[in-house]
Design an enzyme around this catalytic site. Structure first.
Site, PDB file in Angstrom:
ATOM      1  N   CYS A 333     -34.618 -19.388 -44.407  1.00 17.83           N
ATOM      2  CA  CYS A 333     -33.641 -19.014 -43.388  1.00 17.83           C
ATOM      3  C   CYS A 333     -33.061 -17.603 -43.532  1.00 17.83           C
ATOM      4  CB  CYS A 333     -32.537 -20.062 -43.291  1.00 17.83           C
ATOM      5  SG  CYS A 333     -32.203 -20.979 -44.779  1.00 17.83           S
ATOM      6  N   ARG A 362     -38.886 -23.781 -55.901  1.00 21.80           N
ATOM      7  CA  ARG A 362     -37.650 -24.334 -56.428  1.00 21.80           C
ATOM      8  C   ARG A 362     -37.912 -24.841 -57.838  1.00 21.80           C
ATOM      9  NH1 ARG A 362     -35.569 -27.586 -50.972  1.00 21.80           N
ATOM     10  NH2 ARG A 362     -35.506 -25.719 -49.635  1.00 21.80           N
ATOM     11  N   GLN A 380     -43.372 -24.837 -46.061  1.00 21.81           N
ATOM     12  CA  GLN A 380     -42.693 -25.575 -45.008  1.00 21.81           C
ATOM     13  C   GLN A 380     -43.147 -25.116 -43.635  1.00 21.81           C
ATOM     14  OE1 GLN A 380     -38.571 -24.635 -46.189  1.00 21.81           O
ATOM     15  NE2 GLN A 380     -38.241 -26.833 -46.386  1.00 21.81           N
ATOM     16  N   ASP A 382     -41.396 -24.238 -41.256  1.00 19.43           N
ATOM     17  CA  ASP A 382     -39.973 -23.932 -41.116  1.00 19.43           C
ATOM     18  C   ASP A 382     -39.720 -23.197 -39.812  1.00 19.43           C
ATOM     19  OD1 ASP A 382     -37.464 -24.192 -42.031  1.00 19.43           O
ATOM     20  OD2 ASP A 382     -37.625 -22.773 -43.674  1.00 19.43           O
ATOM     21  N   HIS A 384     -36.445 -21.691 -37.105  1.00 20.45           N
ATOM     22  CA  HIS A 384     -35.033 -21.430 -36.877  1.00 20.45           C
ATOM     23  C   HIS A 384     -34.849 -20.959 -35.446  1.00 20.45           C
ATOM     24  CE1 HIS A 384     -35.328 -21.238 -41.287  1.00 20.45           C
ATOM     25  NE2 HIS A 384     -34.138 -21.800 -41.237  1.00 20.45           N
ATOM     26  N   LYS A 464     -26.181 -32.558 -38.873  1.00 21.57           N
ATOM     27  CA  LYS A 464     -27.633 -32.556 -38.763  1.00 21.57           C
ATOM     28  C   LYS A 464     -28.140 -33.929 -38.354  1.00 21.57           C
ATOM     29  CE  LYS A 464     -28.243 -33.567 -43.708  1.00 21.57           C
ATOM     30  NZ  LYS A 464     -28.909 -33.168 -44.974  1.00 21.57           N
ATOM     31  N   HIS A 510     -31.510 -24.909 -37.923  1.00 17.43           N
ATOM     32  CA  HIS A 510     -32.594 -25.042 -38.898  1.00 17.43           C
ATOM     33  C   HIS A 510     -33.404 -26.275 -38.498  1.00 17.43           C
ATOM     34  CE1 HIS A 510     -30.335 -22.587 -42.039  1.00 17.43           C
ATOM     35  NE2 HIS A 510     -29.360 -22.939 -41.206  1.00 17.43           N
TER      36      HIS A 510
END
Length: 635
Positions: A333, A362, A380, A382, A384, A464, A510
């Protein structure tokens, strides 16, 4: 007079203080026998709890979720009771409830063996059959420390010593065993009938590797014999579907000691990966996303602005160069906000949707790594979405519909929906939270989705939706999410020019559908037990010869099929046809085409589908069309 209001609204009156068990008995002998505890004004208590003033009361039985948790908690204590009975020198530490069961950690001079585990379980059954009452008492903290120290239970004494000195602690006794616990517990050991010990593992005291390694005994407990049997059957099926075993057998991937927590993809597994990625790339393209790519390594100052450096640093891989600190990104992000900030944005540009197959790292503890389901390096899908407050609802509505379509294409139609709402510690006005939560809830209503509310489970910056898949054997996998964020765009000074010419901060949504591609592929492998649908199968068809006389025909047919975009192999091995068919069947290939002398002369193939289904003889083009139809149907 004490008035007790029951869940159906009826009121029972008593002239003196009354226990939960007394109230249950006043309703009926059946309920009195089934009662495990009570919920007084929303607080779980034992059946021995005394109600001294007007209150609302629900009697808890094994049919309730709270009742099942009490059974599991109490069975953990029964486990400790049995261990102390069989191994008096063992010291008990902690024994919490976990998903589908419980565990208890012990300090003992030698490892518990499988024979020990069987003996402990048998002793638990004997103790349960004695139906000993479970009795609660309360001691001042210092007295409790002295009590457990006198018993030689140094771990318990250490736990209690960490409690403030002015607090009392509760203890529960059953037979000869007494343990520290907040409770509540079932009224007697006879309520604990359906349990099984599963395994022993190592666990450091207080989770610190510098401390002693304890022995963690895992168990499961259920309200009925049928529930226990169903769970054990599910575990057997899960073992057959284990993605780690299938990954080896199907040559999809491996995890190497030289790179713990990172996946080595083999050619067949990378084919599956590419199918998933390219599918999601089409989802990006067809739904208004701009695919972007951010860097892996970002300066410490960025992570300080987002708050990750202070709150998440222990989970980040860091490095230093030329006296500057950097971190491998654990999420995408912040990078997307930096891309957004390039150039002035107008309200006319919103919503602006970015998508990235972003590789993240991570620093997960080694004990938590699990095949490709939980890794240290992952990618991911991912995305946004930068939007105005008024655009939150339509974006969430569109996202839920899109997610449902994607999951259905991968074979998942049973989805659980959960809305996590504002926590006590949060930023932003109630008005903004009302709008964000309302948009998430309304988006699910418009999609016709039944959902649960998880009060207080949202992030400090926004609520969320969590989307959880239910697989073929009933397990739940939380994959997708959409999260409303008012904080990070403001922290990183993202802006747009509104219709009135004023600069404003966009809302950031997100969102991820499959989440970690590694984990999602692991879920797919287990959902389909390795029998991947044709469109995902690494090899979609294989062509076999019976004798060398058909070798050229096999190669020509394989080439023809490849030219039509199919993933096809030719097997010309000098083996019996039955052995070759068996070998490819074990590799779970969707279609096997055999060419013998008759087929060579006629220009045809004899086709078998997975599951030993004989589809007969057909032309090469008919076979190609058959495979193509299966791919298109995502069957």
């Amino acid at each position: 007079m004490i008035n007790i209001t029951l869940p159906d609204g009826s009121v029972r009156s008593f002239e003196a203080p009354v226990t939960v068990a007394d109230v249950a008995a006043s309703i009926g002998s059946g309920l009195a026998k089934a009662a495990l505890g009570g919920k007084v004004d929303g607080r779980l208590v034992d059946t021995s709890h005394t109600i001294e003033s007007d209150a609302g009361l629900a009697i808890i039985t094994a049919k309730d979720a709270d009742g099942l948790e009490m059974i599991r908690h109490s069975t953990a204590h029964l486990l400790a009771y049995a261990v102390k009975d069989l191994f008096p020198q063992a010291q008990v530490t902690i024994g919490p409830v976990i998903d589908n069961g419980f565990y208890y950690d012990f300090s003992y001079s030698r490892p518990f063996t499988p024979e020990d585990l069987a003996a402990i379980e048998a002793r638990m059954t004997e103790l349960a059959n004695k139906d000993e009452p479970v009795v609660r008492r309360v001691l001042p903290r210092d007295e409790a420390v002295a009590y457990f120290t006198g018993l030689g239970e140094h771990y318990k004494a250490e736990i209690i010593a960490s409690i403030p000195s002015n607090e009392d602690v509760s203890l529960y006794r059953e037979g000869a065993f007494e343990d520290l616990c907040r409770g509540p517990h079932v009224p007697s050991t006879g309520k604990l009938k359906h349990f099984k010990l599963m395994k022993v593992a190592g666990a450091y005291w207080r989770g610190d590797h510098r401390n002693e390694m304890l022995q963690r005994v895992y168990g499961t407990a259920w309200a009925s014999k049928e529930d226990l049997k169903a769970y054990l059957t599910m575990l057997e099926e899960a073992e057959k579907r284990d993605h780690r075993r299938l990954g080896r057998e199907l040559d999809l991937f491996h995890i190497d000691e030289h790179a713990p927590g990172v996946v080595f993809w083999h050619a067949p597994g990378w084919t599956v990966w590419q199918e998933v990625e390219q599918y999601m790339r089409r989802v990006y393209r067809d739904n208004g996303y701009l695919e972007v790519k951010g860097p892996q390594l970002l300066d410490k100052t960025l992570w300080e602005k987002t708050g990750h450096w202070d709150k998440y640093r222990d989970n980040m891989f860091t490095t230093e160069s030329e006296k500057r600190d950097y971190a491998l990104k654990p999420m995408n992000c912040p990078g997307h906000i930096l891309i957004y900030k390039q150039g002035i944005k107008s309200y006319r540009d919103l919503p602006l949707r970015f998508g990235e197959f972003g590789q993240c790292h991570r620093n997960e503890p080694s004990g938590g790594l699990h095949g490709i389901m939980r890794v240290r390096g992952f990618t991911q899908d991912d995305g946004h979405i930068f939007c105005t407050e008024d655009q939150i609802l339509p974006e969430c509505v569109a996202y839920t519909a899109l997610l449902q379509k994607v999951y259905a294409d991968f074979g998942f139609k049973d989805i659980l929906y959960k809305v996590a709402t504002r926590p006590e510690a949060r930023i932003g006005s109630d008005e903004i939270w009302d709008k964000a939560e309302g948009a998430l809830i309304e988006s699910l209503k418009r999609a016709g989705c039944a959902f649960e509310i998880s009060p207080g489970e949202g992030a400090f910056y926004g609520p969320k939706i969590e989307y959880t898949l239910k697989d073929a054997i009933g397990r739940h996998w939380q994959c997708g999410t959409i999260q409303v964020d008012f904080s990070m765009p403001q922290r990183l000074e993202a802006e747009y020019v509104d219709v009135d010419g004023q600069r404003k901060t966009p809302v950031m949504l997100h969102r991820a559908i499959v989440g970690s591609l590694e984990r999602f592929i692991g879920i797919l492998i287990e959902e389909h037990a390795g029998v991947l649908p044709t469109w995902l199968a690494p090899t979609q068809a294989v062509v076999l010869n019976i004798t060398d006389a058909q070798a050229e025909a096999v190669e020509n047919v394989a080439k023809t099929l490849r030219n039509q975009g199919l993933r096809v192999q030719a097997d010309l091995a000098n083996e019996k046809i039955t052995a070759k068919i068996r070998s490819w069947s074990l590799q779970k290939v969707p279609y096997i085409a055999v060419i013998g002398e008759k087929e060579r002369e006629a220009g045809t193939v004899a086709v078998r589908a997975r599951g030993s289904k004989d589809l007969g003889v057909m032309s090469v083009q008919a076979f190609a069309d058959l495979v193509a139809e299966s791919i298109a149907a995502k069957a």
